[in-house]
Design an enzyme around this catalytic site. Structure first.
Site, mmCIF file in Angstrom:
data_model
loop_
_atom_site.group_PDB
_atom_site.id
_atom_site.type_symbol
_atom_site.label_atom_id
_atom_site.label_comp_id
_atom_site.label_asym_id
_atom_site.label_seq_id
_atom_site.Cartn_x
_atom_site.Cartn_y
_atom_site.Cartn_z
ATOM 1 N N ARG A 59 121.216 65.562 -46.553
ATOM 2 C CA ARG A 59 121.358 66.614 -47.577
ATOM 3 C C ARG A 59 120.231 67.613 -47.354
ATOM 4 N NH1 ARG A 59 122.626 65.260 -53.601
ATOM 5 N NH2 ARG A 59 123.472 67.378 -53.409
ATOM 6 N N GLN B 289 127.503 64.785 -63.449
ATOM 7 C CA GLN B 289 126.299 63.986 -63.747
ATOM 8 C C GLN B 289 126.064 63.925 -65.253
ATOM 9 O OE1 GLN B 289 126.393 66.422 -61.396
ATOM 10 N NE2 GLN B 289 124.940 66.047 -59.743
ATOM 11 N N ARG C 66 121.397 59.870 -55.779
ATOM 12 C CA ARG C 66 120.923 61.248 -55.807
ATOM 13 C C ARG C 66 119.583 61.281 -56.546
ATOM 14 N NH1 ARG C 66 121.641 61.572 -60.704
ATOM 15 N NH2 ARG C 66 120.768 63.656 -60.810
ATOM 16 N N ASN D 289 117.545 73.678 -58.522
ATOM 17 C CA ASN D 289 118.120 72.557 -59.260
ATOM 18 C C ASN D 289 119.634 72.659 -59.198
ATOM 19 O OD1 ASN D 289 117.676 70.147 -60.818
ATOM 20 N ND2 ASN D 289 118.376 71.263 -62.644
ATOM 21 N N LYS D 290 120.324 71.684 -59.739
ATOM 22 C CA LYS D 290 121.771 71.645 -59.744
ATOM 23 C C LYS D 290 122.353 72.994 -60.164
ATOM 24 C CE LYS D 290 123.669 69.022 -58.623
ATOM 25 N NZ LYS D 290 124.117 68.987 -57.220
ATOM 26 N N ASP E 274 115.113 69.801 -58.059
ATOM 27 C CA ASP E 274 115.117 69.143 -56.755
ATOM 28 C C ASP E 274 113.975 69.634 -55.885
ATOM 29 O OD1 ASP E 274 118.137 69.061 -57.719
ATOM 30 O OD2 ASP E 274 117.821 67.458 -56.265
#
Lengths: 152, 346
Positions: free
Chosen positions: B119, B217, B77, B268-269, B258
């Protein structure tokens, strides 16, 4: 149907009025009380239940998937409610997304989560065994964040 | 960086100068944690991030199909998937070396599509577009395509690592003499690099890492990387962010991203947005490491990858959620520019 975020573990009485609503239940790390108790009770009461992780609350509200947030308190003090850790996040997100937040009584105080709980997920070790952790189970939520406070 | 030309997107085009200052992509004394990826012959060895820290093991990848699968399954990732993307296209290029240009370009485009689809939220098309551009330019000159791609990828990877180091230095400058940093998800080692640079400058750092459900993560990668590098790191559940901020335990927040856009918004996450809201509530600076911004506007209609519900409702293949309960797992969220103190761009 109204969509409601559940943060905490509701008392028994809450489950009497759960039909025709959609519930998003925060899982409540590290003990997963939201997943294992709240979601379980709601499903037994024939509610429509979707589980989310505790870090998805803001996104749900931003996307307009939540109409109301219901947060569950263990104790009401002068200007605060003692709630499960993470209630403050729910309140801050609700405030910034103009979503109503109501306080409801929680189920009786659960046993304190075992220390080291966040190192494990469902009893399985996740990361490094000896990592330092900080795991407050409860926090004080200022009553100012709540639009309504429902007594037991 | 003087001898590297850059494309419009800011990626280095061709690295030809050896012995220049740009050959340095490391600083003495800065330790790397496990390399995300290495290329040996025609096999790519990719760190399986789902196994860390229990096991540091590598998945052998021989083609773009295996690469796309590894990305889709989140075996790799963040920066790892950037490298897998470009190197997978390199493997395709090598396999098709010597074929007529039309066939070569078709195969490359097929590989590119497969990786883009793995993705959808991640801007793989910026990377694949860059590689396809090199291929088309080489084809136009009627020269061999595979060596051109190989050369440019080498320059790209070297250049991106050098840029990441520069970004880490900027992040290190943001860190005060004594600082507790809260972070979310994992920045593929870059936060650790920044921390090491700060430590070399005699700054005293501590970290609070959120576990970052459901993929973890934070627990598995970030806490491990920081501890390996000798830093004081405390792990918290995602739900404890407001608690630690309200108690004055956090000085700054640093996250990766990201995607970003020209307005300064980031993707982002999931969980980043609510951390930014809390940081604003408690007047804590919030910094985001970003890349070249895209043109897209981010709003409620922006497509966000939704992962399979089993990844939320199960752990290591065992379901913990009650029967009948559904799961919802949006992988990312949007944090608007007005919640970000500063972006540190690649």
């Amino acid at each position: 149907m109204k969509s409601i975020l559940i943060y905490g573990v509701p008392s028994k009485e809450y489950y009497s009025d759960v039909k025709d609503k959609i519930f998003y239940v925060a899982e409540l790390r590290p003990d997963l009380a939201g997943a294992k108790i709240a979601a379980n009770q709601l499903i037994k009461s024939d509610a429509d239940v979707t589980l989310v992780s505790d870090n998805m609350i803001g996104f749900l509200m931003y996307k307009g998937l939540i109409e109301e947030a219901h947060v569950f308190y263990h104790k009401l003090e002068y200007a605060n409610a003692v709630c499960r850790t993470g209630s403050m996040i729910a309140a801050i997100c609700a405030k910034n997304n103009n979503i109503r937040l109501d306080l409801y009584p929680a189920a009786e105080i659960e046993k304190k989560a075992k220390s080291g709980g966040v190192l494990y997920f469902n009893k399985e070790l996740v990361g490094l065994k000896n990592n330092k952790t900080y795991e407050p189970q409860y926090e004080n939520l200022a009553l100012d964040y709540a639009s309504g406070i429902h007594q037991g | 960086m003087n001898n590297i030309a850059f494309t419009k997107l800011g990626w280095p085009v061709e690295f030809v100068a050896k012995g220049s200052c740009c050959t340095k992509s490391r600083i003495a004394g800065i330790k790397d944690t496990a390399a995300r990826i290495r290329l040996e012959g025609d096999t790519l060895f990719v760190l399986d991030e789902t196994m860390v820290p229990k096991k540091v093991s590598y998945i052998p990848i021989k083609n773009y199909i295996e690469a796309a699968r590894a990305i889709k399954q989140m075996k790799t990732r963040a920066f790892g998937q950037v490298l897998v993307c470009v190197y997978a296209l390199l493997l395709t290029a090598r396999k098709n070396a010597g074929k007529p240009h039309r066939e070569f370009l078709k195969s490359l485009a097929e590989s590119a599509k497969a990786i883009e689809d793995s993705r959808p939220t991640f801007p793989f098309n910026q990377l694949t577009g860059m590689v396809l551009g090199w291929a088309q330019a080489a084809a136009k000159k009627k020269g061999p395509i595979a060596p051109a791609i190989e050369r440019n990828i080498e320059g790209f990877v070297f250049g991106i690592k050098a840029k990441k180091l520069e970004r880490a230095k900027k992040v290190a400058k943001l860190i005060k003499k004594s600082c507790t940093i809260l972070t979310h998800c994992n920045t593929s080692g870059e936060l650790v690099t920044a921390a090491q640079i700060a430590r070399q400058a005699k700054k005293k750092l501590k970290f609070i890492a959120t576990e970052t459900r459901p993929y973890m993560q934070g627990s598995r990668l970030t806490a491990w990387e920081l501890k390996e590098a000798g830093f004081d790191v405390t792990l918290i559940a995602d739900n404890a962010v407001a608690d630690v901020m309200s108690k004055g335990m956090v000085d700054i927040v640093i996250v990766g991203s990201d995607r970003s856009n020209k307005s300064g918004d980031i993707i982002n996450k999931v969980g980043t947005y609510q951390i930014a809201l809390c940081a604003k509530e408690f007047n804590i600076p919030f910094y985001a490491m970003t890349q070249q911004p895209g043109k897209d506007k981010f709003d409620k209609t922006t497509y966000m990858e939704v992962r399979p519900e089993e990844e939320l409702l199960e752990f290591n293949g065992k379901r913990f959620a009650p029967k009948g309960v559904k799961g919802y797992y949006p992988s990312f969220d949007i944090t608007a520019a007005n919640l970000i103190t500063e972006t540190i761009r690649l």
